[in-house]
Design a protein around this motif. Sequence first.
Motif, PDB file in Angstrom:
ATOM      1  N   LEU A  27       0.882  -1.165   0.000  1.00 16.20           N
ATOM      2  CA  LEU A  27       0.000   0.000   0.000  1.00 16.20           C
ATOM      3  C   LEU A  27       0.919   1.214   0.000  1.00 16.20           C
ATOM      4  O   LEU A  27       1.753   1.373   0.899  1.00 16.20           O
ATOM      5  CB  LEU A  27      -0.894  -0.002   1.243  1.00 16.20           C
ATOM      6  CG  LEU A  27      -1.814   1.203   1.414  1.00 16.20           C
ATOM      7  CD1 LEU A  27      -2.963   1.153   0.400  1.00 16.20           C
ATOM      8  CD2 LEU A  27      -2.371   1.258   2.834  1.00 16.20           C
ATOM      9  N   TRP A  28       0.765   2.059  -1.022  1.00 17.65           N
ATOM     10  CA  TRP A  28       1.700   3.150  -1.265  1.00 17.65           C
ATOM     11  C   TRP A  28       0.956   4.491  -1.294  1.00 17.65           C
ATOM     12  O   TRP A  28       0.020   4.648  -2.073  1.00 17.65           O
ATOM     13  CB  TRP A  28       2.390   2.943  -2.613  1.00 17.65           C
ATOM     14  CG  TRP A  28       2.919   1.564  -2.832  1.00 17.65           C
ATOM     15  CD1 TRP A  28       2.229   0.487  -3.325  1.00 17.65           C
ATOM     16  CD2 TRP A  28       4.231   1.091  -2.566  1.00 17.65           C
ATOM     17  NE1 TRP A  28       3.041  -0.608  -3.386  1.00 17.65           N
ATOM     18  CE2 TRP A  28       4.287  -0.272  -2.922  1.00 17.65           C
ATOM     19  CE3 TRP A  28       5.385   1.698  -2.065  1.00 17.65           C
ATOM     20  CZ2 TRP A  28       5.422  -1.040  -2.803  1.00 17.65           C
ATOM     21  CZ3 TRP A  28       6.528   0.930  -1.937  1.00 17.65           C
ATOM     22  CH2 TRP A  28       6.538  -0.425  -2.313  1.00 17.65           C
ATOM     23  N   PRO A  29       1.380   5.475  -0.494  1.00 17.23           N
ATOM     24  CA  PRO A  29       0.723   6.785  -0.496  1.00 17.23           C
ATOM     25  C   PRO A  29       1.161   7.635  -1.685  1.00 17.23           C
ATOM     26  O   PRO A  29       2.358   7.772  -1.963  1.00 17.23           O
ATOM     27  CB  PRO A  29       1.169   7.414   0.830  1.00 17.23           C
ATOM     28  CG  PRO A  29       2.404   6.702   1.221  1.00 17.23           C
ATOM     29  CD  PRO A  29       2.382   5.345   0.568  1.00 17.23           C
ATOM     30  N   VAL A  30       0.185   8.212  -2.370  1.00 20.51           N
ATOM     31  CA  VAL A  30       0.458   9.077  -3.519  1.00 20.51           C
ATOM     32  C   VAL A  30       1.303  10.281  -3.101  1.00 20.51           C
ATOM     33  O   VAL A  30       2.114  10.789  -3.879  1.00 20.51           O
ATOM     34  CB  VAL A  30      -0.870   9.516  -4.186  1.00 20.51           C
ATOM     35  CG1 VAL A  30      -0.628  10.553  -5.267  1.00 20.51           C
ATOM     36  CG2 VAL A  30      -1.591   8.295  -4.770  1.00 20.51           C
ATOM     37  N   ALA A  31       1.166  10.714  -1.866  1.00 16.62           N
ATOM     38  CA  ALA A  31       1.912  11.884  -1.379  1.00 16.62           C
ATOM     39  C   ALA A  31       3.427  11.698  -1.462  1.00 16.62           C
ATOM     40  O   ALA A  31       4.167  12.686  -1.469  1.00 16.62           O
ATOM     41  CB  ALA A  31       1.508  12.184   0.066  1.00 16.62           C
ATOM     42  N   LEU A  32       3.915  10.451  -1.566  1.00 14.29           N
ATOM     43  CA  LEU A  32       5.356  10.201  -1.612  1.00 14.29           C
ATOM     44  C   LEU A  32       5.890  10.011  -3.030  1.00 14.29           C
ATOM     45  O   LEU A  32       7.049   9.639  -3.219  1.00 14.29           O
ATOM     46  CB  LEU A  32       5.704   8.983  -0.760  1.00 14.29           C
ATOM     47  CG  LEU A  32       5.535   9.165   0.746  1.00 14.29           C
ATOM     48  CD1 LEU A  32       5.829   7.861   1.479  1.00 14.29           C
ATOM     49  CD2 LEU A  32       6.433  10.284   1.265  1.00 14.29           C
TER      50      LEU A  32
END
Length: 194
Positions: free
Chosen positions: A138-143
């Motif tokens: 699960l990867w945050p778009v913010a990064l």
Amino acid sequence: MKQPIGIILAGGQATRMGGGDKGLLRLGDTTIIDHVIARLDPQVDHIALNANGDPSRFDLGLPVIADTIDGFAGPLSGVLAGLDYAASRDATHIVTAAADTPFFPCDLVPMLLLAAEESATGMALAASPSGRQPTFGLWPVALRDDLRTALEGGLRKVVQWTSRHDARMAEFPDDTAFFNVNTPDDLAAAQGML
């Protein structure tokens, strides 16, 4: 948080299989990637496929997005392509799954979301008794800009980048759930696992 967008990572070179798209190999009555789609689709908002080259070879009814980093930069390049795609759709997170892993858990996304609640960045990776499963995360778009900078600087190791961002582990008890098809022998074993 809205349901994440699912990104199937199919950008590998499949050298141990002799090249080509492992996900398009037959497994039972369908293809490996059809099994991946069937497991991922109920868990996400929608699915896109990360693959390089001619997208018309995939007749799956899914958007096909190519890596945005030149050269073969590994799975993190596919994650970045997925994050860029998700950003254009105002999504906050993506979930990645490998195109050659047809038996991954049907509760992958809920378990990743639960683990990410403990992370300062909202990032989580799957883990099994044999270790981390870094193509399932699960990867945050913010990064995404941070990831782009890291890749442009030569970073290729998933664990190096995720460790910098407080990635938490979603623990799954069964190694066979993350069995991936890398060789002809693996494909024969997967046929038996059906």
